[in-house]
Design an enzyme around this catalytic site. Structure first.
Site, mmCIF file in Angstrom:
data_model
loop_
_atom_site.group_PDB
_atom_site.id
_atom_site.type_symbol
_atom_site.label_atom_id
_atom_site.label_comp_id
_atom_site.label_asym_id
_atom_site.label_seq_id
_atom_site.Cartn_x
_atom_site.Cartn_y
_atom_site.Cartn_z
ATOM 1 N N GLY A 86 0.805 -1.218 0.000
ATOM 2 C CA GLY A 86 0.000 0.000 0.000
ATOM 3 C C GLY A 86 0.835 1.263 0.000
ATOM 4 N N LEU A 133 0.275 3.551 -2.130
ATOM 5 C CA LEU A 133 0.596 3.350 -3.544
ATOM 6 C C LEU A 133 1.067 4.630 -4.222
ATOM 7 C CD1 LEU A 133 -2.368 1.005 -4.536
ATOM 8 C CD2 LEU A 133 -0.082 0.380 -3.726
ATOM 9 N N GLU A 162 3.346 5.913 -8.174
ATOM 10 C CA GLU A 162 3.459 5.563 -9.596
ATOM 11 C C GLU A 162 4.361 4.349 -9.844
ATOM 12 O OE1 GLU A 162 1.599 6.363 -12.028
ATOM 13 O OE2 GLU A 162 0.467 7.779 -10.813
ATOM 14 N N HIS A 216 4.189 1.535 -7.993
ATOM 15 C CA HIS A 216 3.169 0.478 -7.969
ATOM 16 C C HIS A 216 2.292 0.600 -9.221
ATOM 17 C CE1 HIS A 216 3.797 1.324 -3.527
ATOM 18 N NE2 HIS A 216 4.057 0.041 -3.567
ATOM 19 N N LYS A 258 12.899 -2.497 -8.434
ATOM 20 C CA LYS A 258 13.382 -1.677 -7.319
ATOM 21 C C LYS A 258 13.842 -2.571 -6.169
ATOM 22 C CE LYS A 258 12.969 1.821 -4.181
ATOM 23 N NZ LYS A 258 12.319 1.224 -3.061
ATOM 24 N N SER A 287 7.374 4.120 -0.951
ATOM 25 C CA SER A 287 6.416 4.591 0.058
ATOM 26 C C SER A 287 7.156 5.284 1.195
ATOM 27 C CB SER A 287 5.607 3.409 0.601
ATOM 28 O OG SER A 287 5.007 2.713 -0.468
#
Ligand code: AMP
Length: 290
Positions: free
Chosen positions: A27, A29, A31, A33, A161, A198
């Protein structure tokens, strides 16, 4: 789009579909994701459904890591997924996933005395992020296998990533004969080159500017490589100069073969240059695959 919170409701949903693709996330979220989700949607075939899972998995966080303060933005995430055309957001809590009660922070205090874990091979775990994050990849592999089983996904999307994670998930799929096609997606960066994460939410302006050092170091390696420099010692020494004044606290800056995660002396195709560093106590990772 449906938002499903229990395993039984999810199973009810998927029984009508013979093809499901999964984008596992924690979560908050962004770009990065978004790129995984867009690829899943673009590659969707007829009667296929795209599920995005949102679950901050307690068993992949070590003591003293940021499980409790990890950003949780489910309402915004649901809107983000809906706008991209996702079919289902699967957002279980820890009690649902692990079948035991959780505390007020959704922490289940599980140890491998009480749960069947998937443990990726020690030689592949005891490097890069696994070295400092003991138990992390056992937690990741365990939750990913659970999500594969729950969703019956035929395809799953992971970002480059988290390169070691991607590598270990592919290894798990091969070693355990899982019928899931693992798709990888290149790193998405902001306009200044910072890899989206995040955890970037934790950075203040000073931290943000320092954090750009990670990508600058990788770009330096690429720039020299493009000029014909392939010697890792030289590339390392030139790139590390960009971290003058110790802008970031480097945890590792390594050149490995992305076929087996073994260190290399010469950069060739499929070498990964990976970096992890703390910036004002916030841990960030980045990499470049040649
Ligand atoms: P996380 O929510 O951090 O567990 O990430 C969920 C998935 O999104 C993982 O497969 C990550 O590798 C991927 N991801 C996160 N950030 C990026 C990014 N900047 N570019 C590409 N993929 C990403």
């Amino acid at each position: 789009m449906e938002v499903i919170k229990t395993i039984s409701d999810l199973k009810d949903f998927i029984k009508d579909y013979n093809n499901v693709s999964l984008v596992p996330t924690m979560g908050a979220l962004h770009e990065g994701h978004g790129a995984l989700i867009k690829k899943a949607i673009t590659e969707k075939t007829q009667n296929e459904k795209v599920i995005v899972s949102i679950f901050v998995n307690p068993i992949q966080f070590g003591p003293g890591e940021d499980f409790n303060k990890y950003p949780r933005t489910l309402n915004e995430d649901v809107i983000f997924c809906e706008e991209l055309g996702v079919d289902v957001v699967f957002a279980p809590n820890a009690a649902t996933m692990y079948g035991i009660s959780s505390d007020e922070n959704d922490n289940v205090h599980l140890s491998n005395n009480y749960l069947t874990y998937v443990c990726p091979p020690y030689l592949l775990v005891d490097k890069l992020c696994g070295k400092s994050r003991v138990g992390h990849f056992d937690g990741v592999a365990t939750v990913v296998l659970k999500l594969f089983n729950i969703t019956q996904a035929k395809k799953a999307y992971f970002g480059q990533k988290d390169a070691q994670q991607l590598f270990l998930i592919k290894k798990m799929v091969k070693d355990l004969n899982l019928d899931v096609d693992i798709k990888s997606v290149p790193i998405v960066r902001d306009k200044n080159g910072l890899a989206l994460s995040s955890r970037n939410k934790y950075l203040d302006e000073d931290g943000y500017n320092k954090a750009l050092t990670l990508n600058k170091m990788l770009n330096k390696v690429k720039e020299l490589y493009d000029k014909g420099v392939v010697n890792v010692k030289i590339l390392f020494e030139e790139a590390i100069l960009l971290n003058n004044d110790d802008k970031v606290e480097i945890e590792y800056f390594e050149f490995l073969d992305f076929n087996n995660l073994e260190p290399v002396n010469i950069v060739t195709k499929n070498t990964i240059v990976a970096i992890a560093a703390k910036v004002n106590k916030i841990r960030l990772i980045d990499n470049m695959i040649f």
